[in-house]
Structure formats: C-alpha cells, structure tokens
Motif scaffolding. Structure first.
Motif, PDB file in Angstrom:
ATOM      1  N   THR A 124      24.341  21.906  62.308  1.00  0.00           N
ATOM      2  CA  THR A 124      24.874  20.857  61.434  1.00  0.00           C
ATOM      3  C   THR A 124      25.338  21.434  60.101  1.00  0.00           C
ATOM      4  O   THR A 124      26.358  21.021  59.560  1.00  0.00           O
ATOM      5  CB  THR A 124      23.816  19.749  61.194  1.00  0.00           C
ATOM      6  N   MET A 125      24.578  22.388  59.578  1.00  0.00           N
ATOM      7  CA  MET A 125      24.985  23.014  58.317  1.00  0.00           C
ATOM      8  C   MET A 125      26.358  23.664  58.472  1.00  0.00           C
ATOM      9  O   MET A 125      27.193  23.594  57.579  1.00  0.00           O
ATOM     10  CB  MET A 125      23.991  24.102  57.923  1.00  0.00           C
ATOM     11  N   ALA A 126      26.587  24.291  59.628  1.00  0.00           N
ATOM     12  CA  ALA A 126      27.884  24.929  59.877  1.00  0.00           C
ATOM     13  C   ALA A 126      28.981  23.863  59.960  1.00  0.00           C
ATOM     14  O   ALA A 126      30.057  24.009  59.372  1.00  0.00           O
ATOM     15  CB  ALA A 126      27.831  25.735  61.166  1.00  0.00           C
ATOM     16  N   LEU A 127      28.689  22.758  60.655  1.00  0.00           N
ATOM     17  CA  LEU A 127      29.688  21.694  60.818  1.00  0.00           C
ATOM     18  C   LEU A 127      30.016  20.993  59.505  1.00  0.00           C
ATOM     19  O   LEU A 127      31.115  20.479  59.325  1.00  0.00           O
ATOM     20  CB  LEU A 127      29.200  20.656  61.844  1.00  0.00           C
ATOM     21  N   THR A 128      29.020  20.956  58.582  1.00  0.00           N
ATOM     22  CA  THR A 128      29.278  20.294  57.302  1.00  0.00           C
ATOM     23  C   THR A 128      29.822  21.285  56.266  1.00  0.00           C
ATOM     24  O   THR A 128      29.908  20.976  55.094  1.00  0.00           O
ATOM     25  CB  THR A 128      28.011  19.592  56.760  1.00  0.00           C
ATOM     26  N   GLY A 129      30.148  22.468  56.717  1.00  0.00           N
ATOM     27  CA  GLY A 129      30.888  23.398  55.867  1.00  0.00           C
ATOM     28  C   GLY A 129      30.067  24.162  54.846  1.00  0.00           C
ATOM     29  O   GLY A 129      30.590  24.566  53.811  1.00  0.00           O
ATOM     30  N   ARG A 130      28.800  24.384  55.132  1.00  0.00           N
ATOM     31  CA  ARG A 130      28.022  25.210  54.210  1.00  0.00           C
ATOM     32  C   ARG A 130      28.623  26.615  54.165  1.00  0.00           C
ATOM     33  O   ARG A 130      28.899  27.206  55.214  1.00  0.00           O
ATOM     34  CB  ARG A 130      26.567  25.279  54.678  1.00  0.00           C
ATOM     35  N   THR A 131      28.781  27.152  52.970  1.00  0.00           N
ATOM     36  CA  THR A 131      29.280  28.531  52.869  1.00  0.00           C
ATOM     37  C   THR A 131      28.255  29.439  52.196  1.00  0.00           C
ATOM     38  O   THR A 131      28.307  30.658  52.341  1.00  0.00           O
ATOM     39  CB  THR A 131      30.601  28.593  52.069  1.00  0.00           C
ATOM     40  N   LYS A 132      27.305  28.813  51.461  1.00  0.00           N
ATOM     41  CA  LYS A 132      26.295  29.615  50.762  1.00  0.00           C
ATOM     42  C   LYS A 132      25.346  30.273  51.779  1.00  0.00           C
ATOM     43  O   LYS A 132      24.897  29.611  52.721  1.00  0.00           O
ATOM     44  CB  LYS A 132      25.504  28.666  49.850  1.00  0.00           C
ATOM     45  N   ALA A 133      25.062  31.544  51.576  1.00  0.00           N
ATOM     46  CA  ALA A 133      24.154  32.254  52.492  1.00  0.00           C
ATOM     47  C   ALA A 133      22.801  31.534  52.542  1.00  0.00           C
ATOM     48  O   ALA A 133      22.368  30.948  51.550  1.00  0.00           O
ATOM     49  CB  ALA A 133      23.970  33.683  52.016  1.00  0.00           C
ATOM     50  N   LEU A 134      22.164  31.573  53.689  1.00  0.00           N
ATOM     51  CA  LEU A 134      20.871  30.909  53.861  1.00  0.00           C
ATOM     52  C   LEU A 134      19.805  31.944  54.187  1.00  0.00           C
ATOM     53  O   LEU A 134      19.945  32.715  55.150  1.00  0.00           O
ATOM     54  CB  LEU A 134      20.956  29.877  54.995  1.00  0.00           C
TER      55      LEU A 134
END
Ligand SMILES: [Zn+2]
Ligand SMILES: [Zn+2]
Length: 293
Positions: free
Chosen positions: A96-106
């Motif tokens: 979900t994080m990928a689908l919502t466009g997270r770009t910050k490293a986790l």
C-alpha cells in the motif's frame, strides 16, 4: 514545544486474532515521528480505525494537536521477532505504501531472519517500489542504542522466546522543555513475547510506561514455561522490580475469556503491581508531561 508521546494500541490478541482483538501491533507518536512496533495481519486497515478514535479522543478533551496516522508518514518499523502474529501485516502494508507513492526510504529493524523475508517480498512484489527498503538487522546480547535522533533515542535488547526476539525502549533526551519549563524526559519500553529472565527488569529500569506481554493467567505457569511466554504475575513482577510508572499488558491467550480480561486477569496484575492495565485494541496511552521541580 514538547510533542506528545502517544502509544496507540492496534492489537492485543496473541497468535489467534478475535473479532475485537487483532494480534500484536502498536503505533508510537513521539517527537513528531511515527513508529510502528510489530505488524500483525490487517494492520493497515487499523490505521484508519485508530485515526477516527484518536480524533474522537482529541475532541473529548485529549491532546488537541493530534497528527494524522498516515502509513506514508511512518519513520521506521520495529519487528520484535518473526512469528506470524508479529509480522504477517508487513507485505500488504509495504504494498500500500508503494501504491500511495511513498518515496522516502523506510527503515525496518528486526532479527536477522527478517532480512530473508523482506528479500522474498522484494523479489516477487517490491522490485519496482518507489521507496528504498533499508533493513537493519539486530544483533545484541544486552541493550544497545540502535537509533539516535538527538532528541529521541531507541534501544533494542534481546528477549527469551525460543527464536531470536527483541524488545525496544524509546527515550526522549533532555533538555526537555514545555512552555519554557523543564520536564523529565519520557520513556516507553516494549517487551514482546518472552519468558521471564532476571536481567529484563534491570534493562527496563525506571521507564515511565512498560508494555510487557502476559499470555497466561498466573496458574498456567507450566504452559508459559513450555511455550516461552509470561504470565500475569511474571509481567507484574518485572514492572515491580524495574520500578516503572505504569504497566500495560496484552497478548492474551485465546483461552482467556473476554469477560475475564478486565476481571480476574487484571486483578492478578494489580495484586503485585497496582498501576497495571490490561489493554484493549484502540487504547490510547498519552504519556503526561511532568515538570521538574
Ligand atoms: Zn506473539
Ligand atoms: Zn512469539
């Protein structure tokens, strides 16, 4: 300006979730940051439920400046061990994080074996995720600082649970000021699945709030020993020996009846450590600001 230090309880069951109790997961809001501690099945949908609860809590007189519990705002994830009830929610959450466009490293902290699990995710689903997954394997025999932001630090320490397992302590670092007045730095310790062992109380000594699992009633001690878990009395004894401010307990065995949790179960905790609380999903623990005299 001091930020709130709030623990959001997202799951209180042990391995078998119930309609009103999910397995282990907590969200900690501290010093403007958002941390997820353990990540059981269905955790991402509980972000939304908890956001509603938090808003209601704020409207009813809680802290007015509550921040949104957004999955994309997560700074780090801490996984205590790779039993499913502590990590089966990871894949859908990352997706979900990928689908919502997270770009910050986790950053994800956890035992070494978690690295293989994350590589498996990456090789099948996460190879094109727009953010970098930074796995930080834990390896220590006693408490060690694993993160230091200057105003907040995180320590990890080993637990005793049959497979490699870790607990965490989150500490504010002084000088802490609220409206120009100094207050004592707050701290929260998370002790996931573990059998009792003598060093533990000294490692969490004096924290304001201690979460300690309590899978069984005191009389089920043989089961707890066999499965490397703790009883109500084990958790309460650890809190007493450590001299903590408050004890939170959950990870209830599915044999504990719902009506017993705030009855006989909580009484067993309070017999030894009166400032004990048996948790429910959705509980909000707001660590107060106590001025220094
Ligand atoms: Zn567990
Ligand atoms: Zn476990």
């Amino acid at each position: 300006m001091a930020e709130r230090f709030i623990v959001n309880i997202l799951g209180t069951a042990s391995a078998k979730p119930k309609p009103n109790r999910a397995s282990s997961a907590q969200l900690l809001q501290a010093a403007e940051r958002l941390f997820l501690i353990d990540c059981s099945e269905g955790v991402q949908t509980r972000f939304l439920t908890q956001q509603h609860r938090l808003q209601k809590w704020a409207e009813e007189g809680g802290y007015q400046g509550v921040k949104r519990l957004s999955k994309t705002r997560l700074d780090c994830i801490f996984i205590s061990h790779i039993h499913g009830d502590h990590m089966f929610g990871l894949f859908p959450l990352l997706n979900t994080m990928a689908l919502t466009g997270r770009t910050k490293a986790l950053r994800i902290f956890g035992p070494n074996a978690l690295g293989s699990v994350l590589n498996f995710y990456k090789s099948f689903w996460g190879d094109k995720d727009p953010f970098e997954l930074l796995f930080e394997p834990l390896k220590m025999k006693e408490p060690q600082t694993i993160l230091d932001y200057g105003d907040l630090s995180v320590e990890a320490f080993p637990l005793k649970h049959g497979i490699e397992s870790y607990g965490f302590i989150f500490r504010e670092k002084g000088p802490c000021l609220f409206k120009k007045e100094a207050y004592s730095p707050r701290s929260y310790a998370y002790c996931s699945d573990t059998a009792p062992f003598p060093e533990l109380s000294s490692w969490v000594k004096g924290v304001d709030v201690l979460y300690h699992e309590g899978t069984y009633f005191a009389e089920d001690n043989p089961k707890a020993v066999f499965r490397m878990h703790s009883t109500t009395h084990d958790a309460a004894r650890c809190a007493l020996e450590a001299g903590v401010g408050q004890l939170l307990v959950a990870h209830y065995s599915s044999n504990i009846k719902e009506e017993e949790i705030h009855g006989r179960y909580e009484q067993q905790l309070k017999e030894i450590f009166p400032a004990s609380r048996a948790l429910d999903d959705g509980d909000i623990i707001d660590l107060p600001i106590i001025p220094l005299k």
